[in-house]
Write a protein that holds these residues in place. Structure first.
Motif, PDB file in Angstrom:
ATOM      1  N   ALA A 161       0.823  -1.215   0.000  1.00  0.00           N
ATOM      2  CA  ALA A 161       0.000   0.000   0.000  1.00  0.00           C
ATOM      3  C   ALA A 161       0.854   1.260   0.000  1.00  0.00           C
ATOM      4  CB  ALA A 161      -0.935   0.001   1.212  1.00  0.00           C
ATOM      5  N   VAL A 162       2.046   1.188   0.564  1.00  0.00           N
ATOM      6  CA  VAL A 162       2.988   2.319   0.530  1.00  0.00           C
ATOM      7  C   VAL A 162       4.337   1.777   0.093  1.00  0.00           C
ATOM      8  CG1 VAL A 162       4.179   4.107   1.845  1.00  0.00           C
ATOM      9  CG2 VAL A 162       1.778   3.614   2.328  1.00  0.00           C
ATOM     10  N   ASP A 163       4.628   1.926  -1.190  1.00  0.00           N
ATOM     11  CA  ASP A 163       5.910   1.489  -1.749  1.00  0.00           C
ATOM     12  C   ASP A 163       6.887   2.653  -1.645  1.00  0.00           C
ATOM     13  OD1 ASP A 163       8.097   0.728  -3.246  1.00  0.00           O
ATOM     14  OD2 ASP A 163       6.916  -0.071  -4.917  1.00  0.00           O
ATOM     15  N   PRO A 164       7.917   2.566  -0.803  1.00  0.00           N
ATOM     16  CA  PRO A 164       8.820   3.703  -0.624  1.00  0.00           C
ATOM     17  C   PRO A 164       9.541   4.119  -1.899  1.00  0.00           C
ATOM     18  CG  PRO A 164       9.720   1.725   0.399  1.00  0.00           C
ATOM     19  CD  PRO A 164       8.310   1.414   0.018  1.00  0.00           C
ATOM     20  N   ARG A 165       9.615   3.222  -2.869  1.00  0.00           N
ATOM     21  CA  ARG A 165      10.281   3.559  -4.127  1.00  0.00           C
ATOM     22  C   ARG A 165       9.475   4.560  -4.945  1.00  0.00           C
ATOM     23  NH1 ARG A 165      10.941  -2.517  -6.082  1.00  0.00           N
ATOM     24  NH2 ARG A 165       8.759  -2.378  -5.369  1.00  0.00           N
ATOM     25  N   THR A 166       8.194   4.731  -4.610  1.00  0.00           N
ATOM     26  CA  THR A 166       7.331   5.665  -5.340  1.00  0.00           C
ATOM     27  C   THR A 166       7.023   6.929  -4.535  1.00  0.00           C
ATOM     28  OG1 THR A 166       5.260   4.688  -4.526  1.00  0.00           O
ATOM     29  CG2 THR A 166       6.257   3.687  -6.485  1.00  0.00           C
ATOM     30  N   VAL A 167       7.561   7.037  -3.322  1.00  0.00           N
ATOM     31  CA  VAL A 167       7.297   8.194  -2.466  1.00  0.00           C
ATOM     32  C   VAL A 167       8.236   9.339  -2.837  1.00  0.00           C
ATOM     33  CG1 VAL A 167       7.383   9.067  -0.088  1.00  0.00           C
ATOM     34  CG2 VAL A 167       6.421   6.790  -0.559  1.00  0.00           C
ATOM     35  N   ALA A 168       7.672  10.514  -3.071  1.00  0.00           N
ATOM     36  CA  ALA A 168       8.485  11.690  -3.397  1.00  0.00           C
ATOM     37  C   ALA A 168       9.169  12.222  -2.137  1.00  0.00           C
ATOM     38  CB  ALA A 168       7.612  12.773  -4.012  1.00  0.00           C
ATOM     39  N   VAL A 169      10.419  12.591  -2.284  1.00  0.00           N
ATOM     40  CA  VAL A 169      11.198  13.133  -1.168  1.00  0.00           C
ATOM     41  C   VAL A 169      11.376  14.638  -1.359  1.00  0.00           C
ATOM     42  CG1 VAL A 169      13.442  13.124  -0.023  1.00  0.00           C
ATOM     43  CG2 VAL A 169      12.401  10.972  -0.760  1.00  0.00           C
TER      44      VAL A 169
ATOM     45  N   ALA B 104      15.569   4.415  -2.470  1.00  0.00           N
ATOM     46  CA  ALA B 104      15.892   4.963  -3.789  1.00  0.00           C
ATOM     47  C   ALA B 104      17.313   4.627  -4.220  1.00  0.00           C
ATOM     48  CB  ALA B 104      15.687   6.478  -3.784  1.00  0.00           C
ATOM     49  N   GLU B 105      18.259   4.771  -3.316  1.00  0.00           N
ATOM     50  CA  GLU B 105      19.665   4.509  -3.626  1.00  0.00           C
ATOM     51  C   GLU B 105      20.287   3.744  -2.468  1.00  0.00           C
ATOM     52  OE1 GLU B 105      21.966   7.878  -5.106  1.00  0.00           O
ATOM     53  OE2 GLU B 105      20.096   9.002  -5.298  1.00  0.00           O
ATOM     54  N   PRO B 106      19.937   2.486  -2.327  1.00  0.00           N
ATOM     55  CA  PRO B 106      20.429   1.740  -1.167  1.00  0.00           C
ATOM     56  C   PRO B 106      21.947   1.610  -1.162  1.00  0.00           C
ATOM     57  CG  PRO B 106      19.336   0.281  -2.744  1.00  0.00           C
ATOM     58  CD  PRO B 106      19.075   1.678  -3.202  1.00  0.00           C
ATOM     59  N   ALA B 107      22.552   2.054  -0.049  1.00  0.00           N
ATOM     60  CA  ALA B 107      24.004   1.955   0.104  1.00  0.00           C
ATOM     61  C   ALA B 107      24.384   0.686   0.830  1.00  0.00           C
ATOM     62  CB  ALA B 107      24.523   3.172   0.873  1.00  0.00           C
ATOM     63  N   PHE B 108      23.359  -0.064   1.269  1.00  0.00           N
ATOM     64  CA  PHE B 108      23.538  -1.304   2.015  1.00  0.00           C
ATOM     65  C   PHE B 108      22.192  -2.017   2.021  1.00  0.00           C
ATOM     66  CE2 PHE B 108      23.971   2.570   4.738  1.00  0.00           C
ATOM     67  CZ  PHE B 108      22.610   2.824   4.876  1.00  0.00           C
ATOM     68  N   PRO B 109      22.151  -3.327   2.268  1.00  0.00           N
ATOM     69  CA  PRO B 109      20.862  -4.012   2.407  1.00  0.00           C
ATOM     70  C   PRO B 109      20.038  -3.333   3.503  1.00  0.00           C
ATOM     71  CG  PRO B 109      22.632  -5.600   2.240  1.00  0.00           C
ATOM     72  CD  PRO B 109      23.291  -4.263   2.387  1.00  0.00           C
TER      73      PRO B 109
ATOM     74  N   ARG C 109       7.693   8.106   5.933  1.00  0.00           N
ATOM     75  CA  ARG C 109       7.569   7.655   4.537  1.00  0.00           C
ATOM     76  C   ARG C 109       8.753   8.144   3.718  1.00  0.00           C
ATOM     77  NH1 ARG C 109       2.106   8.607   5.296  1.00  0.00           N
ATOM     78  NH2 ARG C 109       2.273  10.771   4.625  1.00  0.00           N
ATOM     79  N   GLN C 110       9.074   9.428   3.850  1.00  0.00           N
ATOM     80  CA  GLN C 110      10.168   9.974   3.056  1.00  0.00           C
ATOM     81  C   GLN C 110      11.529   9.438   3.502  1.00  0.00           C
ATOM     82  OE1 GLN C 110      10.223  14.110   2.036  1.00  0.00           O
ATOM     83  NE2 GLN C 110       7.991  14.304   2.051  1.00  0.00           N
ATOM     84  N   ALA C 111      11.692   9.159   4.789  1.00  0.00           N
ATOM     85  CA  ALA C 111      12.938   8.541   5.248  1.00  0.00           C
ATOM     86  C   ALA C 111      13.108   7.163   4.623  1.00  0.00           C
ATOM     87  CB  ALA C 111      12.951   8.449   6.767  1.00  0.00           C
ATOM     88  N   GLU C 112      12.037   6.374   4.616  1.00  0.00           N
ATOM     89  CA  GLU C 112      12.082   5.071   3.956  1.00  0.00           C
ATOM     90  C   GLU C 112      12.459   5.239   2.480  1.00  0.00           C
ATOM     91  OE1 GLU C 112       8.931   2.287   4.257  1.00  0.00           O
ATOM     92  OE2 GLU C 112       8.430   2.779   6.332  1.00  0.00           O
ATOM     93  N   ALA C 113      11.878   6.254   1.845  1.00  0.00           N
ATOM     94  CA  ALA C 113      12.107   6.461   0.415  1.00  0.00           C
ATOM     95  C   ALA C 113      13.568   6.764   0.117  1.00  0.00           C
ATOM     96  CB  ALA C 113      11.220   7.593  -0.084  1.00  0.00           C
ATOM     97  N   VAL C 114      14.231   7.491   1.005  1.00  0.00           N
ATOM     98  CA  VAL C 114      15.644   7.806   0.806  1.00  0.00           C
ATOM     99  C   VAL C 114      16.476   6.533   0.759  1.00  0.00           C
ATOM    100  CG1 VAL C 114      17.672   8.831   1.917  1.00  0.00           C
ATOM    101  CG2 VAL C 114      15.546  10.134   1.753  1.00  0.00           C
TER     102      VAL C 114
END
Length: 303
Positions: free
Chosen positions: A116-124, A153-158, A145-150
């Motif tokens: 229902a909330v995909d962080p990959r689609t949340v605008a930051v 979007a560009e995962p620096a680690f799992p 939500r936006q923290a998850e999205a960060v």
């Protein structure tokens, strides 16, 4: 995943301190990072840093690296951006404690799943006044939500985001939400509820500590809901309160000034993903009375 050294950012009270104790009991080395306002549990390494200050955080960490990090106090995309940069190359896994409030716009009579909330689609939006305490508190769900999205979007680690249900239990529950009910029951005052009072899912304080411990050792990524089975309403919680302290709960329909855990919308989370990944949640009926008694039953002389 085997973990020998874990970094815990903030969260060394309530279920955070229970998580830390679990890790210590398992022989895990634990480093706690906070601003120094409170001492972490005995047996941990304590680093003092302002997580909002990138230079401060990096300097405090020095050359340290970790098998896993659990971030208990990431409330904004700015904090997530700093953490992503500072911990890149320092950790094999990052677990952010998120919240059911990320679903504040998903009003469903059923249980809401992670999709229902995909962080990959949340605008930051980093230009919002995230450093303003009042703004941050008023936009708690959006900040998470936006923290998850960060991170997504560009995962620096799992990375995993544990979306935590409302937590119940423990004599050290500092939220005052159960105390609100106990005070009104003892005083014979009405408990304000909306005309249509919705249910929510909850989680026991010991169980969310166990879940976070499990999540640190797992290898899944992305968001996961953490909630016990069995939705509860205000009447269920008040029945547990009166069972612990006696008296009678009296309800009064109101349009504002609602009591805690009295909701105009549903806060039910589907825990299927967590269970498919291997964690088995309890049913709220198994611990509700105990959890409430732990909190309000210890405060009778103080009220």
């Amino acid at each position: 995943m085997g973990i020998g050294h874990v970094c815990v950012i903030g969260g060394n009270r309530y279920f955070g301190k229970r998580l830390i104790q679990r890790l210590l009991d398992a022989g895990v080395r634990v480093t706690v990072v906070n601003r120094g306002s409170s001492a972490p549990p005995t047996g941990t390494e304590h680093l003092v840093a302002d997580r909002d200050d990138e230079a401060s955080l990096a300097a405090a960490l020095g050359e340290r690296s970790f098998d896993a990090v659990v971030d208990q106090v990431c409330y904004t995309p700015r904090q997530a951006e700093i953490a992503r940069r500072v911990f890149a190359g320092r950790t094999g896994r990052y677990v952010m404690t998120s919240t059911v409030e990320v679903y504040e716009h998903q009003d469903s009579a059923g249980l809401v799943s992670e999709e229902a909330v995909d962080p990959r689609t949340v605008a930051v939006d980093l230009t919002l006044p995230w450093d303003d305490t009042r703004f941050r508190e008023a936009n708690y769900g959006e900040g998470k939500r936006q923290a998850e999205a960060v991170f997504a979007a560009e995962p620096a680690f799992p990375y995993a985001a544990v979306r935590v249900a409302h937590v119940l239990g423990g004599a050290d529950d500092f939220t005052g939400r159960l105390d609100h009910y106990a005070e009104r029951v003892r005083a014979g005052e009405p408990i304000a509820v909306p005309p249509v009072n919705r249910t929510a899912t909850y989680v026991y304080v010991e169980e969310i500590a166990a879940f976070l411990d499990w999540a640190l050792r797992a290898d899944f990524t992305g968001p996961v809901n953490a909630a016990a089975h069995g939705r509860l309403g205000t009447a269920d919680i008040c029945a547990a309160v009166t069972g612990a302290i006696g008296g009678t709960a009296r309800f009064e329909v109101a349009s504002g000034g609602l009591s805690p855990f009295s909701f105009t919308r549903s806060y039910g989370m589907d825990n299927s993903r967590a269970e498919q990944l291997g964690f088995r949640f309890s049913d709220s009926s198994e611990w509700l009375a105990r959890a409430v008694a732990e909190t309000v039953g210890t405060r009778g002389a103080e009220v």
